[in-house]
Design a protein around this motif. Structure first.
Motif, PDB file in Angstrom:
ATOM      1  N   UNK A 217      -4.288   5.500  14.267  1.00 24.51           N
ATOM      2  CA  UNK A 217      -3.847   6.818  13.775  1.00 24.51           C
ATOM      3  C   UNK A 217      -2.319   6.852  13.682  1.00 24.51           C
ATOM      4  N   UNK A 218      -1.694   6.294  14.718  1.00 19.45           N
ATOM      5  CA  UNK A 218      -0.227   6.260  14.737  1.00 19.45           C
ATOM      6  C   UNK A 218       0.304   5.479  13.539  1.00 19.45           C
ATOM      7  N   UNK A 219      -0.258   4.289  13.320  1.00 17.13           N
ATOM      8  CA  UNK A 219       0.223   3.451  12.212  1.00 17.13           C
ATOM      9  C   UNK A 219      -0.002   4.142  10.872  1.00 17.13           C
ATOM     10  N   UNK A 220      -1.155   4.772  10.717  1.00 22.40           N
ATOM     11  CA  UNK A 220      -1.446   5.471   9.469  1.00 22.40           C
ATOM     12  C   UNK A 220      -0.469   6.616   9.228  1.00 22.40           C
ATOM     13  N   UNK A 221      -0.143   7.324  10.301  1.00 18.22           N
ATOM     14  CA  UNK A 221       0.772   8.472  10.182  1.00 18.22           C
ATOM     15  C   UNK A 221       2.182   8.028   9.777  1.00 18.22           C
ATOM     16  N   UNK A 222       2.654   6.964  10.439  1.00 21.41           N
ATOM     17  CA  UNK A 222       3.999   6.469  10.121  1.00 21.41           C
ATOM     18  C   UNK A 222       4.042   5.926   8.689  1.00 21.41           C
ATOM     19  N   UNK A 223       2.984   5.235   8.288  1.00 17.65           N
ATOM     20  CA  UNK A 223       2.944   4.679   6.929  1.00 17.65           C
ATOM     21  C   UNK A 223       2.944   5.805   5.893  1.00 17.65           C
ATOM     22  N   UNK A 224       2.187   6.845   6.178  1.00 16.04           N
ATOM     23  CA  UNK A 224       2.121   8.006   5.280  1.00 16.04           C
ATOM     24  C   UNK A 224       3.513   8.637   5.120  1.00 16.04           C
ATOM     25  N   UNK A 225       4.200   8.785   6.253  1.00 14.54           N
ATOM     26  CA  UNK A 225       5.541   9.368   6.209  1.00 14.54           C
ATOM     27  C   UNK A 225       6.485   8.476   5.398  1.00 14.54           C
ATOM     28  N   UNK A 226       6.434   7.165   5.657  1.00 10.50           N
ATOM     29  CA  UNK A 226       7.345   6.240   4.971  1.00 10.50           C
ATOM     30  C   UNK A 226       7.103   6.290   3.461  1.00 10.50           C
ATOM     31  N   UNK A 227       5.832   6.414   3.065  1.00 10.93           N
ATOM     32  CA  UNK A 227       5.536   6.479   1.618  1.00 10.93           C
ATOM     33  C   UNK A 227       6.004   7.807   1.036  1.00 10.93           C
ATOM     34  N   UNK A 228       5.869   8.857   1.818  1.00 14.16           N
ATOM     35  CA  UNK A 228       6.355  10.160   1.366  1.00 14.16           C
ATOM     36  C   UNK A 228       7.867  10.137   1.167  1.00 14.16           C
ATOM     37  N   UNK A 229       8.566   9.400   2.024  1.00 13.45           N
ATOM     38  CA  UNK A 229      10.025   9.365   1.941  1.00 13.45           C
ATOM     39  C   UNK A 229      10.533   8.382   0.902  1.00 13.45           C
ATOM     40  N   UNK A 230       9.905   7.201   0.865  1.00 10.28           N
ATOM     41  CA  UNK A 230      10.488   6.116   0.066  1.00 10.28           C
ATOM     42  C   UNK A 230       9.636   5.691  -1.128  1.00 10.28           C
ATOM     43  N   UNK A 231       8.487   6.320  -1.317  1.00 12.56           N
ATOM     44  CA  UNK A 231       7.669   5.953  -2.473  1.00 12.56           C
ATOM     45  C   UNK A 231       6.371   5.291  -2.041  1.00 12.56           C
ATOM     46  N   UNK A 232       5.359   5.328  -2.932  1.00  8.02           N
ATOM     47  CA  UNK A 232       3.992   4.954  -2.570  1.00  8.02           C
ATOM     48  C   UNK A 232       3.803   3.469  -2.226  1.00  8.02           C
ATOM     49  N   UNK A 233       4.736   2.606  -2.658  1.00  7.59           N
ATOM     50  CA  UNK A 233       4.492   1.181  -2.399  1.00  7.59           C
ATOM     51  C   UNK A 233       5.272   0.669  -1.176  1.00  7.59           C
ATOM     52  N   UNK A 234       5.829   1.595  -0.413  1.00  3.96           N
ATOM     53  CA  UNK A 234       6.652   1.201   0.734  1.00  3.96           C
ATOM     54  C   UNK A 234       5.832   0.465   1.798  1.00  3.96           C
ATOM     55  N   UNK A 235       6.380  -0.645   2.291  1.00  3.95           N
ATOM     56  CA  UNK A 235       5.712  -1.384   3.372  1.00  3.95           C
ATOM     57  C   UNK A 235       6.320  -1.018   4.708  1.00  3.95           C
ATOM     58  N   UNK A 236       5.457  -0.932   5.716  1.00  7.30           N
ATOM     59  CA  UNK A 236       5.931  -0.571   7.061  1.00  7.30           C
ATOM     60  C   UNK A 236       5.574  -1.699   8.030  1.00  7.30           C
ATOM     61  N   UNK A 237       6.464  -1.987   8.954  1.00  2.00           N
ATOM     62  CA  UNK A 237       6.204  -3.048   9.935  1.00  2.00           C
ATOM     63  C   UNK A 237       6.345  -2.485  11.350  1.00  2.00           C
TER      64      UNK A 237
END
Ligand code: FA5
Length: 339
Positions: A217-237
């Motif tokens: 859930x945590x990873x999904x939430x952070x990924x969602x935020x990163x895509x909202x901020x930087x665009x839909x194809x943003x990768x998170x590590x």
């Protein structure tokens, strides 16, 4: 004498010189006045004619004085009006308009993203005590991790919060699970400033507590935020990291390509699953207030990130100190629509 006086009156350049001419001829001891005073010495048969003559001169001078005075006053007024004239055909001066600071705008964007995910936005105080800033977050006074947050202490023993995490504790003490909150706000650290470190900066804290909340859930939430901020194809590590109030803990970064084609991983914040000791400390505080213990057996995740780092990343700002130096040339670049 009349000739002379009329010439002097016409030549008087201003009201002050005109007054001098007036005094010279028709004042108490002026030339005309004195002439009138000599009438008494004339033989009676000459007095009348001489008196009429002098009075005619006086009347001519008075009339000229009145006329000149009016003309001088009019000229002075005209000059003043001319000096105050406005050319209404000139283009206007645009007044610079203010606007929200770039960091406020990023915090607002973040709050919008989280409000869309069902989070409640709450704020805390910048002045905290060490119980909420450290102890209840599993950072006892002797814990070496306390060195991570060099602290501004106040004379009364309180401190300027070093992170927004104390609001995790405060909110849980006052509320029962399930809960989802984000906490935007200023934080302070007593540290040397450089291009990526300020002694005052912002954080956005997130906290989710419920049943069977997981790392996924945590990873999904952070990924969602990163895509909202930087665009839909943003990768998170995510990379393992240590925070006393999380178990496990991680740091998260985004893969960022700027318009110049440069790309790299950039760390945005820390996160992790809420440490059982934090739940225990919260329940202890609740119990001390006569509230039931409700956090044992619950699970949750938390994260904290720095909007200044997001802004630097997104807009290629090379030095964090630009944000709070109040240079209009810098601030004005982020007034309009942001990319
Ligand atoms: C914390 O402050 C943790 N409270 C975050 C957290 C919350 C972890 C919940 C786990 C669970 P840290 O000290 O790494 O962690 O700071 C978090 C973020 O704040 C950093 O990733 C960075 O983006 C920003 N930050 C930290 N120090 C500075 C600084 N001096 N200037 C600007 N930004 C900073």
């Amino acid at each position: 004498m009349q000739e002379e006086a009329l010439q002097a009156i016409q030549a008087a350049p201003d009201l002050e010189s005109l007054q001098a001419v007036k005094t010279r001829y028709v004042g108490k001891s002026g030339l005309v006045t004195r002439e009138l005073g000599t009438l008494g010495k004339l033989p009676p048969e000459e007095r009348k004619a001489r008196g009429a003559e002098i009075n005619a001169v006086r009347a001519a001078i008075d009339a000229a004085l009145t006329e000149r005075e009016a003309a001088l006053k009019r000229a002075a007024l005209d000059a003043r009006l001319a000096s105050e004239a406005i050319d209404v055909t000139l283009p206007g001066l645009g007044l610079p308009s203010g606007g929200p600071h770039l960091i406020s705008r990023i915090l607002t964007d973040l709050q919008d993203i989280y409000a869309g995910l069902g989070y409640t936005v709450v704020e805390g105080n910048e002045v905290e005590d060490d119980q909420h800033n450290f102890d209840a977050l599993n950072i006892p006074w002797f814990h070496p991790a306390r060195d991570l947050w060099d602290t501004f202490w106040l004379e009364d023993g309180r401190l300027l919060r070093t992170h927004t995490s104390p609001m995790q504790v405060r909110y849980m003490v006052d509320h029962t699970p399930p809960l989802k909150i984000v906490v935007p706000g200023k934080v302070y650290r007593y540290e040397a400033t450089d291009a990526t470190h300020e002694s005052m900066f912002h954080q956005l804290e997130g906290l989710v507590v419920g049943e069977r909340v997981s790392m996924a859930d945590l990873k999904g939430t952070i990924a969602e935020m990163a895509r909202g901020l930087f665009g839909p194809r943003t990768q998170v590590r995510f990379q393992p990291s240590y925070y006393p109030f999380t178990e496990p803990g991680a740091d998260f970064s985004v893969w960022w390509e700027n318009p110049r084609g440069e790309s790299k991983w950039l760390e945005l914040g820390g996160c992790g699953m809420v440490h059982p000791n934090v739940f225990r400390a919260v329940d202890d505080l609740r119990e001390a207030q006569g509230q039931p213990r409700v956090y044992e057996g619950k699970t949750g995740f938390a994260f904290g990130l720095g909007p200044e780092r997001i802004a630097m990343l997104k807009y290629g700002i090379p030095d964090i100190r630009y944000f709070y130096a109040n240079d209009p040339k810098v601030l004005a670049q982020f007034r309009g629509p942001l990319g």
